[in-house]
Scaffold this motif. Structure first.
Motif, mmCIF file in Angstrom:
data_model
loop_
_atom_site.group_PDB
_atom_site.id
_atom_site.type_symbol
_atom_site.label_atom_id
_atom_site.label_comp_id
_atom_site.label_asym_id
_atom_site.label_seq_id
_atom_site.Cartn_x
_atom_site.Cartn_y
_atom_site.Cartn_z
ATOM 1 N N LEU A 1 -4.438 -36.525 48.870
ATOM 2 C CA LEU A 1 -3.995 -37.842 48.388
ATOM 3 C C LEU A 1 -4.991 -38.957 48.726
ATOM 4 C CD1 LEU A 1 -0.177 -37.775 49.284
ATOM 5 C CD2 LEU A 1 -1.242 -37.452 47.043
ATOM 6 N N LYS A 2 -6.004 -38.622 49.517
ATOM 7 C CA LYS A 2 -6.984 -39.646 49.915
ATOM 8 C C LYS A 2 -7.730 -40.179 48.701
ATOM 9 C CE LYS A 2 -7.632 -38.553 54.706
ATOM 10 N NZ LYS A 2 -8.245 -37.685 55.667
ATOM 11 N N GLY A 3 -7.976 -41.483 48.697
ATOM 12 C CA GLY A 3 -8.747 -42.091 47.607
ATOM 13 C C GLY A 3 -7.946 -42.259 46.327
ATOM 14 N N LYS A 4 -6.632 -41.997 46.406
ATOM 15 C CA LYS A 4 -5.808 -42.083 45.193
ATOM 16 C C LYS A 4 -4.749 -43.179 45.339
ATOM 17 C CE LYS A 4 -6.421 -37.436 43.571
ATOM 18 N NZ LYS A 4 -6.045 -36.132 44.123
ATOM 19 N N PRO A 5 -4.188 -43.614 44.200
ATOM 20 C CA PRO A 5 -3.073 -44.559 44.312
ATOM 21 C C PRO A 5 -1.823 -43.865 44.867
ATOM 22 C CG PRO A 5 -3.591 -44.140 41.993
ATOM 23 C CD PRO A 5 -4.581 -43.352 42.801
ATOM 24 N N VAL A 6 -1.374 -44.323 46.008
ATOM 25 C CA VAL A 6 -0.220 -43.709 46.672
ATOM 26 C C VAL A 6 0.732 -44.826 47.119
ATOM 27 C CG1 VAL A 6 0.549 -42.278 48.620
ATOM 28 C CG2 VAL A 6 -1.640 -41.783 47.514
ATOM 29 N N VAL A 7 2.023 -44.561 46.981
ATOM 30 C CA VAL A 7 3.039 -45.542 47.369
ATOM 31 C C VAL A 7 4.062 -44.870 48.276
ATOM 32 C CG1 VAL A 7 5.017 -46.864 46.502
ATOM 33 C CG2 VAL A 7 2.829 -46.971 45.303
ATOM 34 N N VAL A 8 4.384 -45.497 49.390
ATOM 35 C CA VAL A 8 5.507 -45.026 50.197
ATOM 36 C C VAL A 8 6.646 -46.025 50.027
ATOM 37 C CG1 VAL A 8 6.380 -44.633 52.533
ATOM 38 C CG2 VAL A 8 4.130 -43.771 51.895
ATOM 39 N N GLY A 9 7.842 -45.520 49.830
ATOM 40 C CA GLY A 9 8.993 -46.410 49.650
ATOM 41 C C GLY A 9 10.141 -45.696 48.983
ATOM 42 N N LEU B 1 3.451 -50.409 36.459
ATOM 43 C CA LEU B 1 2.068 -50.877 36.572
ATOM 44 C C LEU B 1 1.100 -49.734 36.844
ATOM 45 C CD1 LEU B 1 2.522 -54.131 38.710
ATOM 46 C CD2 LEU B 1 1.990 -53.969 36.278
ATOM 47 N N CYS B 2 1.579 -48.722 37.563
ATOM 48 C CA CYS B 2 0.673 -47.646 37.973
ATOM 49 C C CYS B 2 1.409 -46.301 37.923
ATOM 50 C CB CYS B 2 0.157 -47.948 39.389
ATOM 51 S SG CYS B 2 -1.112 -46.816 39.951
ATOM 52 N N PRO B 3 1.658 -45.819 36.682
ATOM 53 C CA PRO B 3 2.465 -44.594 36.553
ATOM 54 C C PRO B 3 1.808 -43.370 37.196
ATOM 55 C CG PRO B 3 1.633 -45.344 34.400
ATOM 56 C CD PRO B 3 1.240 -46.379 35.391
ATOM 57 N N GLN B 4 0.475 -43.410 37.339
ATOM 58 C CA GLN B 4 -0.215 -42.239 37.908
ATOM 59 C C GLN B 4 -0.131 -42.174 39.431
ATOM 60 O OE1 GLN B 4 -1.430 -45.009 36.637
ATOM 61 N NE2 GLN B 4 -3.655 -45.127 36.761
ATOM 62 N N ALA B 5 0.452 -43.202 40.057
ATOM 63 C CA ALA B 5 0.534 -43.194 41.522
ATOM 64 C C ALA B 5 1.439 -42.062 42.006
ATOM 65 C CB ALA B 5 1.065 -44.531 42.021
ATOM 66 N N THR B 6 1.145 -41.570 43.212
ATOM 67 C CA THR B 6 2.049 -40.618 43.854
ATOM 68 C C THR B 6 3.065 -41.412 44.664
ATOM 69 O OG1 THR B 6 0.238 -39.049 44.035
ATOM 70 C CG2 THR B 6 2.161 -38.634 45.421
ATOM 71 N N PHE B 7 4.344 -41.182 44.413
ATOM 72 C CA PHE B 7 5.398 -41.901 45.132
ATOM 73 C C PHE B 7 6.001 -41.005 46.197
ATOM 74 C CE2 PHE B 7 5.817 -45.868 42.833
ATOM 75 C CZ PHE B 7 5.127 -45.598 41.660
ATOM 76 N N ILE B 8 6.036 -41.512 47.419
ATOM 77 C CA ILE B 8 6.551 -40.720 48.543
ATOM 78 C C ILE B 8 7.719 -41.459 49.180
ATOM 79 C CG2 ILE B 8 5.957 -39.722 50.798
ATOM 80 C CD1 ILE B 8 3.025 -39.692 49.829
#
Ligand code: DCP
Ligand code: CA
Length: 406
Positions: free
Chosen positions: A25-33, A66-73
């Motif tokens: 997941l490094k260097g990628k769009p990632v969201v925690v929430g 806004l950022c559908p490609q993000a990984t959501f955690i």
């Protein structure tokens, strides 16, 4: 001797902890929430996700648009608490004058530590590399002669930054920055400042104190001093907790009184359990409500006698809730309950009257059972209806707000 204060803050904290565990997941769009289709807000966004406009506090649905490609955690508070403890203990190796602020920030007084590290700058480099080597996390550091300038320098240097403001340069360092960069200036203060034609810290710093005070009262004085790079607050190692609170955002806004009461009861029990675990008593109960339009209110009640019982916390919260519900007509999005004005318990059982003594013994028994068999092993009648709403595990109900499972 001029002071050398560091402000140290982990970059994209929750996200970075997840990236250490999942390097892909490094260097990628990632969201925690939480999951993007669920209610709730972004707790932490990677810098790659921030490039799409994502930020903490943004509703998850907006973030995924806004950022559908993000990984959501979803996130897991225990993991972050664990990383936080390791972070703080590395810092404690560098100076005993350490003031943790929340999970991922701390002030450190490094005055006079040049002799050990060669320079304060080098000390910060050493701190950064130990945290990187041992935890795999990036941290930013601001160094200055006072807390407020160190904090602003740290923010400005992010991510993976290190910025030192030389003694004497405090005022000129802050001057060109937007007023909103100054700690303590939220959206509301920023709006008022704008209406006065103040947009930079310099413009605030040259405004006569009298005028600032006429708009902001005594807190205007702090703003004025901060804007001028003056802040004599000491780095204070942690004392005792000042308040304990628990809150949750609902899956769906609600006006259902019995559901609200049940949730309030459950949160009161969590607060009460923590209060007793810390051996404390409280004399002030605060209810927090957020309505569907995000308007947030808090209502407090001061108790005549200190307490650590769930029942008193709940009863007081319920009175505040009943009053608030009679005034606000909107559905509720979030409910929270907290206690403050804490004192050490140290009370003798035999000094209490019979009913208080029974209550105290009951609490002790419940705490023991919960400690052994899990929080929901014992439930009060009022919280039973929650079992159809929230999933539960041995630590209690899994509510929507991730850091609630504490
Ligand atoms: N946090 C949260 N809800 C918020 C803000 C923060 O749950 N509205 C949590 C998640 C963050 C952590 O607290 O990871 C630290 O908050 P920061 O404001 O320091 O934000 P980050 O560490 O994520 O980013 P950075 O410090 O790099 O700006
Ligand atoms: Ca941070």
């Amino acid at each position: 001797m001029t002071r050398r204060i560091m402000h140290i803050d982990l970059d994209a904290f929750f996200v970075s902890v997840e990236q250490v565990l999942k390097p892909e997941l490094k260097g990628k769009p990632v969201v925690v929430g939480g999951r993007p289709d669920r209610r709730g807000v972004v707790a932490s966004a990677s810098y790659e996700a921030r490039a799409f406009g994502l930020h903490a506090g943004m509703p998850l649905t907006t973030a995924s648009r806004l950022c559908p490609q993000a990984t959501f955690i979803e996130g897991n508070f225990a993991k972050y608490r664990n990383a936080s403890q390791k972070f703080m203990s590395i810092l404690a190796d560098f100076s005993p004058y350490l003031e943790p602020r929340g999970l991922d920030e701390a002030y450190l007084d490094a005055t006079g530590f040049e002799s050990i590290h060669g320079s304060i700058h080098q000390m910060a480099v050493n701190i950064k590399s130990r945290i990187k080597d041992e935890l795999g996390l990036c941290v930013s550091v601001g160094i200055a002669s006072c807390k407020v300038v160190a904090k602003v320098a740290c923010e400005l240097s992010k991510p993976d930054g290190l910025l030192e403001v030389a003694a004497g340069d405090e005022r000129s360092f802050l001057a060109p920055l937007p007023a909103a960069k100054l700690p303590g200036i939220g959206k509301k203060t920023e709006r008022i400042l704008k209406s006065l034609g103040i947009t930079t810290i310099d413009e605030l710093a040259v405004t006569p104190l009298r005028e600032i005070k006429s708009h902001f009262g005594t807190s205007g004085e702090v703003l004025y001093r901060f804007a001028n790079g003056v802040d004599d607050r000491k780095v204070e190692p942690p004392g005792v907790a000042k308040s304990i609170s628990r809150e949750t955002t609902f899956g769906k806004d609600t006006k259902d009184r019995s559901f609200l009461k049940a949730t309030l009861r459950y949160l009161s029990e969590r607060v009460g359990a923590m209060l007793r675990q810390q051996g404390k008593q409280s004399s002030c109960v605060t209810l927090k409500l957020r309505y569907s339009d995000f308007k947030t209110i808090t209502r407090s009640h001061t108790l005549l006698q200190t307490t650590d019982t769930d029942q008193t916390i709940f009863d007081t919260g319920l009175k505040l809730l009943t009053k608030a519900l009679s005034q606000g007509k909107q559905p509720i999005r979030l409910i929270g309950i907290g206690v403050s004005h804490l004192t050490e318990s140290g009370r003798q059982l035999d000094m209490l009257d019979a009913s208080a003594r029974r209550q105290e013994q009951l609490n002790k028994a419940i705490d023991r059972i919960r400690h052994k068999y899990g929080f929901t092993a014992i439930q009060t009648g009022r919280t039973l209806i929650l079992k159809d709403v929230f999933p539960k595990d041995k630590d209690g109900y899994t509510l929507q707000t991730p850091n609630l499972s504490r």
